[in-house]
Design an enzyme around this catalytic site. Sequence first.
Site, PDB file in Angstrom:
ATOM      1  N   SER A 165      24.885  46.209  29.976  1.00 22.00           N
ATOM      2  CA  SER A 165      24.186  44.918  30.004  1.00 22.00           C
ATOM      3  C   SER A 165      23.037  44.859  29.001  1.00 22.00           C
ATOM      4  O   SER A 165      22.270  45.807  28.857  1.00 22.00           O
ATOM      5  CB  SER A 165      23.634  44.683  31.409  1.00 22.00           C
ATOM      6  OG  SER A 165      22.893  43.483  31.436  1.00 22.00           O
ATOM      7  N   CYS A 211      15.243  45.893  36.437  1.00 18.62           N
ATOM      8  CA  CYS A 211      14.684  45.549  35.131  1.00 18.62           C
ATOM      9  C   CYS A 211      13.188  45.802  35.115  1.00 18.62           C
ATOM     10  O   CYS A 211      12.442  45.238  35.909  1.00 18.62           O
ATOM     11  CB  CYS A 211      14.956  44.095  34.786  1.00 18.62           C
ATOM     12  SG  CYS A 211      14.200  43.640  33.212  1.00 18.62           S
ATOM     13  N   GLY A 268      18.459  55.195  25.235  1.00 16.77           N
ATOM     14  CA  GLY A 268      18.930  56.021  24.131  1.00 16.77           C
ATOM     15  C   GLY A 268      19.024  57.493  24.475  1.00 16.77           C
ATOM     16  O   GLY A 268      18.761  57.899  25.608  1.00 16.77           O
ATOM     17  N   GLY A 324      21.953  56.879  27.224  1.00 14.93           N
ATOM     18  CA  GLY A 324      21.992  57.757  26.056  1.00 14.93           C
ATOM     19  C   GLY A 324      23.369  58.219  25.640  1.00 14.93           C
ATOM     20  O   GLY A 324      23.499  59.217  24.935  1.00 14.93           O
TER      21      GLY A 324
HETATM   22  C1  LIG Z   1      17.831  45.635  24.440  1.00 11.95           C
HETATM   23  C2  LIG Z   1      18.249  46.003  25.829  1.00 11.95           C
HETATM   24  C3  LIG Z   1      18.421  45.006  26.780  1.00 11.95           C
HETATM   25  C4  LIG Z   1      18.801  45.321  28.072  1.00 11.95           C
HETATM   26  N1  LIG Z   1      18.987  44.326  28.984  1.00 11.95           N
HETATM   27  C5  LIG Z   1      19.442  44.640  30.234  1.00 11.95           C
HETATM   28  C6  LIG Z   1      19.744  43.625  31.183  1.00 11.95           C
HETATM   29  O1  LIG Z   1      19.617  42.445  30.902  1.00 11.95           O
HETATM   30  N2  LIG Z   1      20.182  43.976  32.412  1.00 11.95           N
HETATM   31  C7  LIG Z   1      20.349  45.311  32.752  1.00 11.95           C
HETATM   32  O2  LIG Z   1      20.753  45.590  33.878  1.00 11.95           O
HETATM   33  N3  LIG Z   1      20.088  46.288  31.870  1.00 11.95           N
HETATM   34  C8  LIG Z   1      19.638  45.982  30.626  1.00 11.95           C
HETATM   35  N4  LIG Z   1      19.405  46.993  29.730  1.00 11.95           N
HETATM   36  C9  LIG Z   1      19.618  48.386  30.137  1.00 11.95           C
HETATM   37  C10 LIG Z   1      20.973  48.931  29.668  1.00 11.95           C
HETATM   38  O3  LIG Z   1      22.018  48.208  30.226  1.00 11.95           O
HETATM   39  C11 LIG Z   1      21.095  50.431  30.021  1.00 11.95           C
HETATM   40  O4  LIG Z   1      21.027  50.566  31.420  1.00 11.95           O
HETATM   41  C12 LIG Z   1      20.014  51.259  29.390  1.00 11.95           C
HETATM   42  O5  LIG Z   1      19.741  50.809  28.084  1.00 11.95           O
HETATM   43  C13 LIG Z   1      20.371  52.736  29.308  1.00 11.95           C
HETATM   44  O6  LIG Z   1      21.532  52.950  28.558  1.00 11.95           O
HETATM   45  P1  LIG Z   1      21.523  53.378  27.000  1.00 11.95           P
HETATM   46  O7  LIG Z   1      20.647  54.583  26.878  1.00 11.95           O
HETATM   47  O8  LIG Z   1      22.958  53.617  26.681  1.00 11.95           O
HETATM   48  O9  LIG Z   1      20.955  52.225  26.247  1.00 11.95           O
HETATM   49  C14 LIG Z   1      19.008  46.674  28.421  1.00 11.95           C
HETATM   50  C15 LIG Z   1      18.840  47.667  27.464  1.00 11.95           C
HETATM   51  C16 LIG Z   1      18.467  47.356  26.171  1.00 11.95           C
HETATM   52  C17 LIG Z   1      18.293  48.457  25.186  1.00 11.95           C
END
Ligand SMILES: Cc1cc2nc3c(=O)[nH]c(=O)nc-3n(C[C@H](O)[C@H](O)[C@H](O)COP(=O)(O)O)c2cc1C
Lengths: 306, 306, 274, 274
Positions: free
Chosen positions: A22, A131, A218, A245
């Site tokens: 998301s 969030c 990340g 990440g």
């Molecule tokens: C720019 C951005 C916007 C995000 N918006 C949401 C969101 O609207 N709802 C949500 O549940 N998580 C949101 N997240 C969290 C991601 O879905 C994810 O849980 C988090 O980034 C960890 O995963 P990653 O390390 O692969 O980015 C957001 C993350 C990023 C970086």
Amino acid sequence: MRPDLSVNIAGIRLKNPVLAASGTFGYGTEYADLVDINRLGGLVTKAITLEPREGSPPPRTVETAAGMLNAIGLANVGVDAFIKEKMPLLHKFNTAVIVNVAGSTIAEYVEVVRRLDGCQGIDGLEINISCPNVKQGGFLFGSDPQTAAKVIGETRKVTSLPLIAKLTPNVTDIVSIARATEEAGADAISLINTLLGMTINVETKRPKLANVTGGLSGPAIKPVALVMVWKVAGAVKVPVVGIGGILSGKDALEFLLTGASVVQVGTGNFVDPQCMMKIIHGLEQYCQEKGIAKISEIVGTLEVEK
Amino acid sequence: MRPDLSVNIAGIRLKNPVLAASGTFGYGTEYADLVDINRLGGLVTKAITLEPREGSPPPRTVETAAGMLNAIGLANVGVDAFIKEKMPLLHKFNTAVIVNVAGSTIAEYVEVVRRLDGCQGIDGLEINISCPNVKQGGFLFGSDPQTAAKVIGETRKVTSLPLIAKLTPNVTDIVSIARATEEAGADAISLINTLLGMTINVETKRPKLANVTGGLSGPAIKPVALVMVWKVAGAVKVPVVGIGGILSGKDALEFLLTGASVVQVGTGNFVDPQCMMKIIHGLEQYCQEKGIAKISEIVGTLEVEK
Amino acid sequence: MSVVQKQGKILSNLEVAPSIFLLNLGLPQVAETAQPGQFVHLRIGPLSDPLLRRPFSIHRTKPEEAKVSILYQVVGRGTKLLSQRCSGEKLDCLGPLGRGFAIPKVAGQFILVAGGIGIAPLIFLAETLLRKMGNGKWEVEKEKRKKMEVVFLMGAASTEYILPESELLSWGAAVEVATDDGSKGHRGPVTDLLTRQMDRSVASCHIFACGPEGMLKEVAQIAGQQKIPCQICLEQRMACGVGACLGCVVKTRSGYRRVCVDGPVFPAGEVIFE
Amino acid sequence: MSVVQKQGKILSNLEVAPSIFLLNLGLPQVAETAQPGQFVHLRIGPLSDPLLRRPFSIHRTKPEEAKVSILYQVVGRGTKLLSQRCSGEKLDCLGPLGRGFAIPKVAGQFILVAGGIGIAPLIFLAETLLRKMGNGKWEVEKEKRKKMEVVFLMGAASTEYILPESELLSWGAAVEVATDDGSKGHRGPVTDLLTRQMDRSVASCHIFACGPEGMLKEVAQIAGQQKIPCQICLEQRMACGVGACLGCVVKTRSGYRRVCVDGPVFPAGEVIFE
Ligand SMILES: Cc1cc2nc3c(=O)[nH]c(=O)nc-3n(C[C@H](O)[C@H](O)[C@H](O)COP(=O)(O)O)c2cc1C
Ligand SMILES: Cc1cc2nc3c(=O)[nH]c(=O)nc-3n(C[C@H](O)[C@H](O)[C@H](O)COP(=O)(O)OP(=O)(O)OC[C@H]3O[C@@H](n4cnc5c(N)ncnc54)[C@H](O)[C@@H]3O)c2cc1C
Ligand SMILES: Cc1cc2nc3c(=O)[nH]c(=O)nc-3n(C[C@H](O)[C@H](O)[C@H](O)COP(=O)(O)OP(=O)(O)OC[C@H]3O[C@@H](n4cnc5c(N)ncnc54)[C@H](O)[C@@H]3O)c2cc1C
Ligand SMILES: Cc1cc2nc3c(=O)[nH]c(=O)nc-3n(C[C@H](O)[C@H](O)[C@H](O)COP(=O)(O)O)c2cc1C
Ligand code: FES
Ligand code: FES
């Protein structure tokens, strides 16, 4: 023989266990030039709220060591415009569509879910009680087992769609919150959302994000995400969605072995739009090399000496 | 004019606000060939327990993205050997010596503090209620305001040395724990200790650390540390010691601006033994450029629009 | 005109002024389709630090050589590392991204205002405008034709940063220079040149600007006062570069808009400067 | 013999066998004082990924040229990045670190057993032993002198990994080779050569070994059975490299010991293999 990457989670059938997380994949169409969406296991939309939201003032993102902070602030078109304008486009893709839901009050969560419930093409809902960027935006809901259970329990009543509870890692005891949402009727549990963080510009003496704090995502957070998946997967019966990440097939495998049934890729999409394609390929290769017929066989097979 | 870097914290006078963090600088002598210990603001020893401890089986460390996991497991010589063998060597340095204290029970904390209380050359005690690597090693003590307060309150009774409570970031509400330790008599609050994490070798299907989980440190966690320092510094009256991913003068300045009175450097010492020297130099330069006469002037001067 | 992700071969990467580098990349698809004002999003290295891509305007293209040029300034870790990448190595590129300059349907006097490294996209624009003029692609009445002109107002810290002046002249542009230290041309901000230009400005006149925020704000003001159409090219921290993360917004009269897909070029009157 | 932190200039960094590189560094102080079995701890790059230093045995030193050589195998991200660093660049080095091989007071037959990249420190040891012998630095009775000998048992995957054989021979060592695929010498593990060597072994005999853990375990067993003094050079993941973090321990009869300062060379009988 090509390994079978398909999985069933929370009653949703996925081609493979790789989904876009998301907030990092827009409403699905933004990456359409670069990613063959139809090859994905699924995608999770940006959080949808009842009313449209403008989101936080810029700057909204900043890079940190092996990570990034974001404070988007639940900017979105609102549930009605989503259903009218975005869903028809999403529905065209041959992949699972999961809608991420947020709200400032339990009543708002319930109303958003109620409106989404009738909408064609939605395979499941991810209830974002995590969030960190909006005071009334879910963070508090996910910090306490009772409130977390309340949000899931109330939304559960107004939909028959699969419900996935998305948890925040900024808590003392993730297991108690996971269990509470399971008991309240969550069909699966996603973790982790971002860690709360901040960073300062020492020349201007101001936070680099206009919102002061933001959510850390990340590679930097992968070890934290893994340990939470490990704990929760060992404590609940519903499937776990591993997030945090993930940038490579190896990263995804770490989560699957640790107990996640599927994974989501967030920041990885920004770093490399091919990321999810490479992960799917990496999983396939791993299965082939190890003679694994079905990817779900490896879920939770981590060997831990006791 | 050379800026004045000296600070007073918890009744301890330091030459400058840069200390070596517990567990990363041994008992002070290990880096003596490489670092001019007398130029440091101070150093914090490895955690000391009542009895000697062997620690966890290897592998005990593993690199992660912009960070590392450690599961040393409170390996140490025990308080009596520390006093007899290590303190005399430490006492020779012209720098503040802070002893990090850990235990499996409150009684153990108290007994270790009692024995250290009489020992010459100790400038303060850092009560580690935050070690994630030993089940009975403090983590639980630091996860809950009542228990945290109990440890500080009981140890407070048996020593007149400055007491610094070192907190774990693996909690929902760091402020409530900080406040509880302040009320219980802590003269300062150190944060953060490591985040709980793990990582998997997908070839062997085993955790890379023998202990399965470990503590995450290094640049990866800096944003998390900063936000906790910001919250706690805004909520308590005692000074805050900022720790987490500090590798440069700029990093240290971020913590000072955010509200830390002094900083500790952990993983940075491994990456670059000159790290603390460079940080001290960086602080000096910043003060000179900005016309700051005394480093303590900048503590907590972060400008946040409201 | 779809966006592609390609491994671009570094053809050259040379320091052309103090801490300013010219990077030439082999990128056939991008060279083919890019429009002035669009940008590419580059992954600097394969490891997780630096993690995110970095956006750079397209400075020139040579479709016949499959070549895309980037003009960049070393300002931090990412650009430092980029400056150390060598010919023959490959860079992961996304592009062409964003909405570039809207080329007016009717010709006239085009005033391009560049501040510092903001010159990067304006060279591509100048070249495109001048080529179009040379081709006689604009249908203008004869008497107006003599008023068609590209005026390039170039601002920089000092003379060594004034780069492609002779080339611009050879293409037929009128070039004026302002430097902060007066080491070349007018001493003072480039907006002084714009104000002066306004006195001589003709009927059908367009302004295009790229540079630091303060300069753009002033350009927008001048254009607003004179009621001259003005397009400005903005910057914002970017994560995805394709409109998915909602990270790169700027405040406009129609709410927050994404610099990466709704821009980076916006009508000056739309943007709300703080 | 104190430890220094220095910027070592890369004199060369060349692939000498598939994925095996020889790195020459300008490091006067280290070249001067290093002992066989000691190591250096290198920072691979300036950014935070990879974050930690990487330990490498000192493969050769040329004090007269202020030169330290490292022989390393590309196995992961750090060594990959290291292999891309170029001549003229600088590397941040800590060294010399650790306790090297204890050179026996009384000479005899020295059996060096190398498995794979484990050859790196043993070349330095062989050179040191042979030089000492040549110098007649050992006081031995005449009749024993003829039994003084360096026997170098070298194990590798295949023939292209057998590197410095001719040099060893020219120094006067006896060299035997075993390869996994039989492409050179004995087909099988290098420990086969050691077992064979045991039948011919003389009174005052010492074993020195470096290689994969499984090999070292077997060497330790053979040495134990034959009651021959044996030193083995161990590896463990390291953070600090100077004894401060307690991260790099190995299980021994006297508890956990730090490989970085209590080793990396240990008496084989001390180490408890799992
Ligand atoms: C720019 C951005 C916007 C995000 N918006 C949401 C969101 O609207 N709802 C949500 O549940 N998580 C949101 N997240 C969290 C991601 O879905 C994810 O849980 C988090 O980034 C960890 O995963 P990653 O390390 O692969 O980015 C957001 C993350 C990023 C970086
Ligand atoms: C659409 C667009 C086009 C651009 N075109 C060019 C160009 O042609 N030539 C050129 O030299 N630069 C251009 N930039 C700016 C360039 O992207 C940044 O200078 C670069 O990302 C800085 O990276 P760094 O790692 O060196 O700096 P960092 O170490 O990340 O930061 C150093 C400084 O750069 C600023 N910065 C960091 N990231 C960005 C970003 N994404 N956008 C703007 N500022 C940033 C920060 O505010 C900081 O002050 C453009 C930016 C955008 C958004
Ligand atoms: C005292 C000592 C001397 C050494 N001498 C040499 C030498 O002369 N030549 C040589 O090629 N290698 C030597 N090594 C091993 C070398 O340090 C590792 O191969 C290197 O650190 C791997 O880094 P990487 O980033 O490429 O691998 P990573 O991506 O970090 O990991 C890849 C693999 O390397 C292993 N590894 C990672 N770090 C270490 C470490 N610190 N110690 C041991 N294994 C590790 C991991 O188990 C993994 O399987 C030595 C190690 C020690 C402790
Ligand atoms: C190898 C290692 C050992 C540590 N041992 C201790 C300890 O004994 N007691 C303690 O309070 N903290 C210990 N810590 C935590 C550090 O003191 C510090 O709080 C943490 O590493 C974050 O700072 P950093 O990012 O600068 O390393 C240890 C950290 C590391 C990396
Ligand atoms: S950078 Fe992601 S929306 Fe613009
Ligand atoms: S690597 Fe730190 S004690 Fe050995």
